[in-house]
Scaffold this motif. Structure first.
Motif, PDB file in Angstrom:
ATOM      1  N   GLU A 136       2.290   1.853  -3.487  1.00 13.03           N
ATOM      2  CA  GLU A 136       1.263   2.379  -4.394  1.00 13.03           C
ATOM      3  C   GLU A 136       0.993   3.853  -4.128  1.00 13.03           C
ATOM      4  O   GLU A 136       0.793   4.628  -5.073  1.00 13.03           O
ATOM      5  CB  GLU A 136      -0.020   1.569  -4.248  1.00 13.03           C
ATOM      6  N   ARG A 137       0.999   4.240  -2.874  1.00  9.96           N
ATOM      7  CA  ARG A 137       0.794   5.660  -2.541  1.00  9.96           C
ATOM      8  C   ARG A 137       1.940   6.519  -3.066  1.00  9.96           C
ATOM      9  O   ARG A 137       1.730   7.617  -3.574  1.00  9.96           O
ATOM     10  CB  ARG A 137       0.648   5.843  -1.036  1.00  9.96           C
ATOM     11  N   ILE A 138       3.158   6.001  -2.942  1.00  7.45           N
ATOM     12  CA  ILE A 138       4.320   6.733  -3.459  1.00  7.45           C
ATOM     13  C   ILE A 138       4.221   6.853  -4.975  1.00  7.45           C
ATOM     14  O   ILE A 138       4.463   7.926  -5.538  1.00  7.45           O
ATOM     15  CB  ILE A 138       5.628   6.038  -3.039  1.00  7.45           C
ATOM     16  N   GLU A 139       3.845   5.769  -5.650  1.00  6.53           N
ATOM     17  CA  GLU A 139       3.699   5.819  -7.114  1.00  6.53           C
ATOM     18  C   GLU A 139       2.607   6.792  -7.523  1.00  6.53           C
ATOM     19  O   GLU A 139       2.761   7.523  -8.497  1.00  6.53           O
ATOM     20  CB  GLU A 139       3.416   4.418  -7.661  1.00  6.53           C
ATOM     21  N   ARG A 140       1.490   6.804  -6.809  1.00  9.39           N
ATOM     22  CA  ARG A 140       0.415   7.756  -7.117  1.00  9.39           C
ATOM     23  C   ARG A 140       0.899   9.194  -6.953  1.00  9.39           C
ATOM     24  O   ARG A 140       0.589  10.065  -7.782  1.00  9.39           O
ATOM     25  CB  ARG A 140      -0.789   7.508  -6.203  1.00  9.39           C
ATOM     26  N   HIS A 141       1.643   9.438  -5.890  1.00  7.42           N
ATOM     27  CA  HIS A 141       2.167  10.782  -5.659  1.00  7.42           C
ATOM     28  C   HIS A 141       3.132  11.186  -6.771  1.00  7.42           C
ATOM     29  O   HIS A 141       3.089  12.319  -7.269  1.00  7.42           O
ATOM     30  CB  HIS A 141       2.860  10.839  -4.295  1.00  7.42           C
ATOM     31  N   ARG A 190      10.749   5.638  -7.190  1.00  7.14           N
ATOM     32  CA  ARG A 190      10.134   5.057  -5.996  1.00  7.14           C
ATOM     33  C   ARG A 190      11.137   4.200  -5.235  1.00  7.14           C
ATOM     34  O   ARG A 190      11.258   4.308  -4.017  1.00  7.14           O
ATOM     35  CB  ARG A 190       8.926   4.214  -6.396  1.00  7.14           C
ATOM     36  N   PHE A 241       0.822  -1.204   0.000  1.00  7.66           N
ATOM     37  CA  PHE A 241       0.000   0.000   0.000  1.00  7.66           C
ATOM     38  C   PHE A 241       0.860   1.259   0.000  1.00  7.66           C
ATOM     39  O   PHE A 241       0.536   2.225  -0.684  1.00  7.66           O
ATOM     40  CB  PHE A 241      -0.948  -0.024   1.204  1.00  7.66           C
ATOM     41  N   VAL A 242       1.958   1.237   0.729  1.00  6.65           N
ATOM     42  CA  VAL A 242       2.848   2.404   0.791  1.00  6.65           C
ATOM     43  C   VAL A 242       3.489   2.647  -0.577  1.00  6.65           C
ATOM     44  O   VAL A 242       3.568   3.794  -1.035  1.00  6.65           O
ATOM     45  CB  VAL A 242       3.922   2.207   1.878  1.00  6.65           C
TER      46      VAL A 242
END
Length: 144
Positions: free
Chosen positions: A5-10, A26, A2-3
Motif C-alpha cells: 500500500e505504501r508503494i502504491e501511494r508513492h 508495483r 502495508f508495504v
C-alpha cells in the motif's frame, strides 16, 4: 500488505493514476528488489542471482521512466488550434523517441560495464532485463 500500500501511494503521488499500470509497476518493483536482495544474500555462493536482480532493477527503472513520461505527457484535452492532434502527437513522439534513446544508451553502457569490467553472466543479465516482459503481462492479466 502495508508495504504494498505504501508503494502504491508513492506511485500515485508520482503520477501513476491508472490502477492497472500502478499495480504492474508495483509488482515489477517488488520482484526486482526481492531478486536483487536475494542476489546480495547469495553473493558469497554465486553471483548469477545478483546480476539477474541488478538487470531486473534496470528493467524496472526503464519501465518506470517510460510509463511516467507517457502518463504525464499525454494531454487531457487537445488544444483548439490542433484539431486532429497531429501537432501534439508529433511533439510527443519526438520527446518519447529522444528519451527512449537516452534510456537505451544508459542501459547499454551499464550492460557493457557489467560484462566487460565485472565479467557478469550474459544469461543472468538477459534474464533480469526480461523481468518486465514477464511481470507486466502477468500483472495486467491476473487482476484482483
Amino acid at each position: 500488505m502495508f508495504v504494498l500500500e505504501r508503494i502504491e501511494r508513492h506511485l500515485w503521488r508520482r503520477g501513476f493514476v491508472q490502477a492497472p499500470l500502478r499495480r504492474a509497476m508495483r509488482n515489477l518493483f517488488c520482484f526486482s528488489w526481492a531478486l536483487f536482495f536475494a542476489g546480495l544474500l547469495l553473493l558469497p555462493v554465486t553471483d548469477t542471482v545478483f546480476w539477474t536482480g541488478g538487470a531486473a532493477l534496470l528493467s524496472c527503472w526503464n519501465f518506470y521512466t517510460l510509463s511516467r513520461f507517457v502518463q504525464n505527457s499525454l494531454p487531457a484535452s487537445l488544444p483548439a488550434e490542433d484539431k486532429n492532434g497531429a501537432r501534439t502527437a508529433q511533439v510527443l513522439k519526438k520527446a518519447l523517441r529522444l528519451r527512449s534513446y537516452l534510456r537505451l544508451f544508459i542501459t547499454g553502457i551499464l550492460m557493457y560495464i557489467s560484462l566487460v569490467a565485472f565479467h557478469a553472466d550474459p544469461a543472468a543479465l538477459a534474464a533480469g532485463l526480461s523481468a518486465s516482459i514477464v511481470i507486466i503481462p502477468i500483472s495486467l492479466v491476473f487482476r484482483h
